[in-house]
Scaffold this motif. Structure first.
Motif, mmCIF file in Angstrom:
data_model
loop_
_atom_site.group_PDB
_atom_site.id
_atom_site.type_symbol
_atom_site.label_atom_id
_atom_site.label_comp_id
_atom_site.label_asym_id
_atom_site.label_seq_id
_atom_site.Cartn_x
_atom_site.Cartn_y
_atom_site.Cartn_z
ATOM 1 N N THR A 186 0.846 -1.192 0.000
ATOM 2 C CA THR A 186 0.000 0.000 0.000
ATOM 3 C C THR A 186 0.879 1.239 0.000
ATOM 4 N N MET A 187 0.749 2.028 -1.063
ATOM 5 C CA MET A 187 1.513 3.266 -1.222
ATOM 6 C C MET A 187 0.602 4.455 -0.936
ATOM 7 N N GLY A 188 1.176 5.512 -0.364
ATOM 8 C CA GLY A 188 0.393 6.710 -0.073
ATOM 9 C C GLY A 188 -0.492 6.510 1.137
ATOM 10 N N THR A 189 -1.298 7.508 1.453
ATOM 11 C CA THR A 189 -2.114 7.441 2.663
ATOM 12 C C THR A 189 -3.464 8.113 2.469
ATOM 13 N N SER A 190 -4.471 7.561 3.138
ATOM 14 C CA SER A 190 -5.783 8.214 3.211
ATOM 15 C C SER A 190 -6.122 8.542 4.651
ATOM 16 N N THR A 191 -5.214 8.238 5.590
ATOM 17 C CA THR A 191 -5.540 8.387 7.013
ATOM 18 C C THR A 191 -4.633 9.358 7.760
#
Ligand code: AVJ
Ligand code: FE
Length: 436
Positions: A186-191
């Protein structure tokens, strides 16, 4: 930190803003007025421009946008809009003189702290959710504090800033590289509450197995490339990089010179022997790319870099930082201008990733092979001029942050970018190779 309530976030925002302002004060009070007004390099603004620009961005976002206030000095907006005037033009603008710039930034800050007191962080508008606008402005100021430190490095004349050196460590003798297994990650973030638009959203990527250097490439290793005639051999260079180093007679990293059979460098006003065990600093993407080719290797892609930094093979999940989810502490990484140089390769074993990769965070920004591009389903937030206008093949991505970056502006997901010829920035690199 991810589950912090509104009061903890408010305290965190206050701390981040206050830390940034203390650093800004240090960088603008350690030299006399002429040095604040001078342009030390056409690549940089006068320090006094950064100072008022910091205040102006804070006014724009925290006072006008979040709190709906009137402009304090609408006539200065154009001067401090980074897109209206190039850095080279800025010294000829009617800039606020140092005392006025300080007073303006301080007045904005006083009002911004009132806004911070009175803003609800939950159930509010997206801009203030989890204190994002305050975190964004603290990061903006810290980014300019790094820019101002670059200006200090380019400045001629005696030393103005000092800081203790990082603790010495024995020469790094562990494994030269680490195998990162293939498979999804999982690359990047939503949290991450204060992650900027270009770090979002989290998404899955397939990565083939690869090897990556355990530590950044050192001055000692880079000197072998020099000694082997690396700068005189077109085979190692991207054609555009070869043309660039020929045209500008570039023969070594910026600030280096050869004298008495050794390499010396100028660092914040002091000349010293280039320390062989320290990560190489002030190299362009072209130089990093050429070294890697000479070494029979390549630069890691941005995806590979982030997988090396965040992937936990035990759980398959991506961490906030190589060492876990805890905010950076002094034993994890060389950040925050605590030191005015990278720490020797092999430092900060407590900051290693689960696979054992060291110094991914702090020390030197690491060039990656990748162009600066949006992630799938990217949306510009809150303004297109932070990231979106820069997406494309002209810019290469750097990761991990340097000794000059504050922890608030540094994460496993944080993305920086610059032109491949740039090297006044605190840039270094590590290399990689396919596992197959
Ligand atoms: C993310 C470092 C490329 O300095 O141009 C500061 C940060 N953006 N003000 C830059 C930034 C707007 C930016 N970098
Ligand atoms: Fe800015």
């Amino acid at each position: 930190a991810l589950a912090a309530g509104p009061e903890a976030l408010r305290a965190r925002a206050l701390r981040a803003l206050t830390t940034a302002r203390a650093r800004t004060a240090l960088l603008t009070e350690c030299v006399e007025e002429p040095d604040l007004l001078a342009q030390h390099s056409p690549l940089m603004s006068p320090l006094v421009w950064d100072l008022a620009h910091i205040g102006n961005q804070e006014e724009l976002w925290l006072l006008r946008t979040v709190a709906g206030r009137e402009a304090m000095r609408p006539e200065i907006d154009g001067i401090y809009d980074a897109f209206e005037h190039s850095r080279a033009e800025r010294p000829s603008l009617p800039l606020l003189p140092p005392e006025e710039a300080r007073r303006y930034a301080a007045e904005v800050r006083g009002r911004a702290l009132d806004v911070l007191e009175g803003t609800a962080f939950q159930g509010g508008r997206a801009l203030t959710e989890a204190g994002f606008a305050f975190g964004m402005i603290a990061q903006h100021e810290q980014q300019h504090d790094e820019t101002m430190l670059i200006t200090h490095q380019l400045r001629r004349g005696p030393q103005a800033l000092t800081a203790p050196d990082p603790a010495p460590v024995p020469p790094y003798e562990g494994p030269a590289e680490v195998l990162v297994p293939g498979g999804p990650f999982t690359m990047g973030t939503s949290t991450e509450p204060w992650a900027l638009d270009n770090e979002r959203p989290a998404h899955r990527r397939e990565v083939a197995a690869f090897h990556i250097d355990t530590v950044p490439v050192t001055n000692g290793a880079y000197q072998e490339f020099l000694a082997d005639g690396g700068y005189e051999d077109a085979r190692w260079w991207d054609p555009a990089g070869w043309a660039h180093i020929r045209e500008h007679s570039i023969r070594a990293p910026q600030f280096w010179r050869r004298e008495g059979g050794q390499w010396l460098r100028r660092r914040f006003g002091v000349t010293e022997v280039v320390p062989p065990g320290e990560p190489v600093l002030h190299v362009s993407w072209y130089e990093a790319d050429a070294y890697a080719r000479w070494a029979g290797r390549r630069l890691p892609t941005e995806t590979e870099w982030e997988k090396a930094a965040r992937f936990d093979p035990a759980t398959g999940r991506s961490r906030r930082y190589p060492w876990g989810d805890a905010d950076p502490g002094p034993d994890h990484a060389n950040l925050g201008q605590r030191h005015l140089r990278p720490a020797p390769a092999g430092s900060y074993p407590q900051g290693a990733s689960p696979l054992g990769v060291r110094q991914l965070i702090g020390d030197v920004w690491e060039w990656t092979a990748s162009d600066f591009l949006p992630y799938p389903r990217f949306t510009a937030f809150p303004y297109k001029e932070y990231s979106e206008v820069f997406f494309g093949p002209e810019y290469k991505v750097l990761r991990g942050g340097s000794f000059a970056v504050d922890p608030v502006a540094c994460r496993g997901t944080f993305r920086n970018w610059d032109y491949p010829i740039r090297r006044q920035i605190f840039s270094g690199f590590r290399t990689a190779r396919d596992a197959a």
